[in-house]
Design a protein around this motif. Sequence first.
Motif, PDB file in Angstrom:
ATOM      1  N   PHE A   1       3.448  -8.201   4.693  1.00  0.00           N
ATOM      2  CA  PHE A   1       3.370  -6.896   5.327  1.00  0.00           C
ATOM      3  C   PHE A   1       1.903  -6.559   5.639  1.00  0.00           C
ATOM      4  N   PRO A   2       1.689  -5.731   6.667  1.00  0.00           N
ATOM      5  CA  PRO A   2       0.307  -5.419   7.068  1.00  0.00           C
ATOM      6  C   PRO A   2      -0.543  -4.874   5.926  1.00  0.00           C
TER       7      PRO A   2
ATOM      8  N   CYS B   1      12.412  -8.658  15.713  1.00  0.00           N
ATOM      9  CA  CYS B   1      11.918  -7.312  15.356  1.00  0.00           C
ATOM     10  C   CYS B   1      12.992  -6.275  15.694  1.00  0.00           C
TER      11      CYS B   1
ATOM     12  N   LEU C   1      -0.845  -4.653  15.876  1.00  0.00           N
ATOM     13  CA  LEU C   1      -1.993  -5.347  15.294  1.00  0.00           C
ATOM     14  C   LEU C   1      -2.407  -6.533  16.161  1.00  0.00           C
ATOM     15  N   ASN C   2      -1.427  -7.258  16.680  1.00  0.00           N
ATOM     16  CA  ASN C   2      -1.769  -8.345  17.598  1.00  0.00           C
ATOM     17  C   ASN C   2      -2.474  -7.807  18.834  1.00  0.00           C
TER      18      ASN C   2
ATOM     19  N   LYS D   1       7.399 -10.604   8.975  1.00  0.00           N
ATOM     20  CA  LYS D   1       7.171  -9.846   7.746  1.00  0.00           C
ATOM     21  C   LYS D   1       8.082 -10.419   6.669  1.00  0.00           C
TER      22      LYS D   1
ATOM     23  N   PRO E   1       5.498  -9.227  18.032  1.00  0.00           N
ATOM     24  CA  PRO E   1       5.545  -8.885  16.601  1.00  0.00           C
ATOM     25  C   PRO E   1       5.260 -10.087  15.703  1.00  0.00           C
ATOM     26  N   ARG E   2       4.833  -9.791  14.489  1.00  0.00           N
ATOM     27  CA  ARG E   2       4.576 -10.836  13.496  1.00  0.00           C
ATOM     28  C   ARG E   2       5.713 -10.885  12.491  1.00  0.00           C
TER      29      ARG E   2
ATOM     30  N   GLU F   1       5.502  -1.179  17.790  1.00  0.00           N
ATOM     31  CA  GLU F   1       5.945  -1.919  16.599  1.00  0.00           C
ATOM     32  C   GLU F   1       4.681  -2.300  15.847  1.00  0.00           C
ATOM     33  N   GLU F   2       4.602  -2.008  14.539  1.00  0.00           N
ATOM     34  CA  GLU F   2       3.287  -2.053  13.897  1.00  0.00           C
ATOM     35  C   GLU F   2       2.628  -3.425  13.887  1.00  0.00           C
ATOM     36  N   THR F   3       3.407  -4.488  13.753  1.00  0.00           N
ATOM     37  CA  THR F   3       2.748  -5.803  13.732  1.00  0.00           C
ATOM     38  C   THR F   3       2.366  -6.251  15.140  1.00  0.00           C
TER      39      THR F   3
ATOM     40  N   GLY G   1      -3.015  -7.681   7.339  1.00  0.00           N
ATOM     41  CA  GLY G   1      -2.804  -7.020   8.630  1.00  0.00           C
ATOM     42  C   GLY G   1      -3.812  -7.449   9.671  1.00  0.00           C
TER      43      GLY G   1
END
Lengths: 155, 433
Positions: free
Chosen positions: B196-197, B392, B180-181, B193, B190-191, B175-177, B201
């Motif tokens: 958005f990244p 998410c 990033l974490n 949104k 997840p973060r 999961e993209e966020t 990001g």
Amino acid sequence: MLDPKDIEAIRAEARHYEDPKAVGVDAMKLAQKRQGWIDDDTLHQLAELLGMSATELEGLATFYNLIYRQPVGRHVIHVCDSVSCWVCDYDALREALKRRLGIDFGETTKDGRFTLLPIVCLGACDRAPTLLVDGDLHGPVTDADGIDQILQRYE
Amino acid sequence: METPLTQNIRPDREPLDLTGYERAGGYQALRKALTDLSPQQVMDEVSASNLRGRGGAGFPTGKKWSFVPRGEDAPARKYLVVNADEMEPGTFKDRLLLEGDPHQMIEAMIVSAYAIGADTGYLFMRGEYTLAEQRLQRAIDEAREKGYLGANILDSGFSLEIYVHTSAGRYLCGEETALLNALEGKRAIPRHKPPFPQVSGLWGRPTVVNNVETLCNVQHIINCGADWFKRLAATEGGGGTKLYGASGRVRNPGCWELPLGTPLRAIIEEHAGGLLDGYHFRSCLPGGASTGFLTAEHLDLAMDYEAIGAAGSRLGTGCVTVIDDRVCMVALMHNLEHFFAQESCGWCTPCRDGLPWTKRLLGAIEAGKGEPRDLELLEMHCQFLGPGKTFCAHAPGAMMPLETALMHFREDFERHIEEQRCPWRDAAGRSAA
């Protein structure tokens, strides 16, 4: 205890990021490569090195599948239990491995040679059923002979 | 049939080194982009190509990039992150690209970073992909030595460093966020949104996260043009080829680059050679564990975003898990929900508590201890863990196969409950297969 070479490698790796904390997992993997698992002393040392609390690093260590906070054998066997391997007779592979090693998941053989763990999809479903030994991928592993041939490579 | 993504990949997957890759036409797109095109022109070409994300969500790539702040007021530092954390059960396509043609990945990153103005790229790779890690690192070293990475690449004024970051195994890193974490050295949770990244990001800076296969298309689009790329697809409105895979009890499991929109039947029957003797097709997951089940009536559908979406599933990763007639669907669902429950990060309550509950219900039904009310409870979960109800997409992804299993194979669940046993197993508990 951390090896000075590892400390140097961790510091070098940290320069690739805005924040040295980014190498937390990498640092643990590096220490683990040398000593097999992450004991409390190593955890505290690494946390100090990276400028984070031991609790924060412990949060990482317990979150990820490939970091061990307990002693493991000289070789770690990860057996894929996800859907494609499961369809291709994962149950039989798991039972054969348990019989051959005389241990269950999460256990280590008495001679300290192997630890057996489940793992999620290894991304090699065309070779199902699969397993990983010390990061080496094997598959398809379909019978007891196949298991023996793989295990004998890891003393 | 053109196969730009896999044209350099040999059957044994031994990759080309830098010289071999250049001889095969490699790093031409990098030269073209950095010397002839502006970042905006690269982005426009990608937008015009209809390229959509190959990681599962299918978001248009050019559009994703367009949200990155540009111009004088934009933050100076931006990041490009490649999601190489391939962990969707049943999926084995990015491994092929990473192991088989590492320089293609590096060139894709350089051209894409140029388009969005990133000065640092991270390849976030799952820890189990040790061979891919070695090969990518070697490719990065070769590219840096040649001057394709580092400061002022080809005298263009554009500079880029690329680093491989290996993870330690957790599905949510996809999961993209959450990725990033994880990259920042935190638990992969997840973060929220928005933001958005692309706006905020990695360490709060503009960041684009793209899947491996998605990015590997970029230099081919720059080399041959958006119109060429659109024509690669088999169906109207599509763009490009797609890596399709097939696993399960098929004769020839594997991964093939085919026109986007190739019919599901062609993948299973022609490329995978159909089912093994004695087994018959019953169902499939078209693109990983978080996609909905399809049945024989869907075999002639085009494997593209629209057709598979309209059938109540998702294209996902395009790697098909074939399910034969000797597989117990309840046991299979139990396996899937075991995975999702285990991989939940625990951040939001419906996912943390709901997924283990569905797993227990399915385990009870499979063991012959299910009650009629359990089916209602499972349906309740499909609703309460569905899209929009959780932090998410993890739990909604877990519910898609469950909801479609209850729709297509309800009788299987009912028989387990009525007979208080698994009809697919004999009295000794062995699978009937």
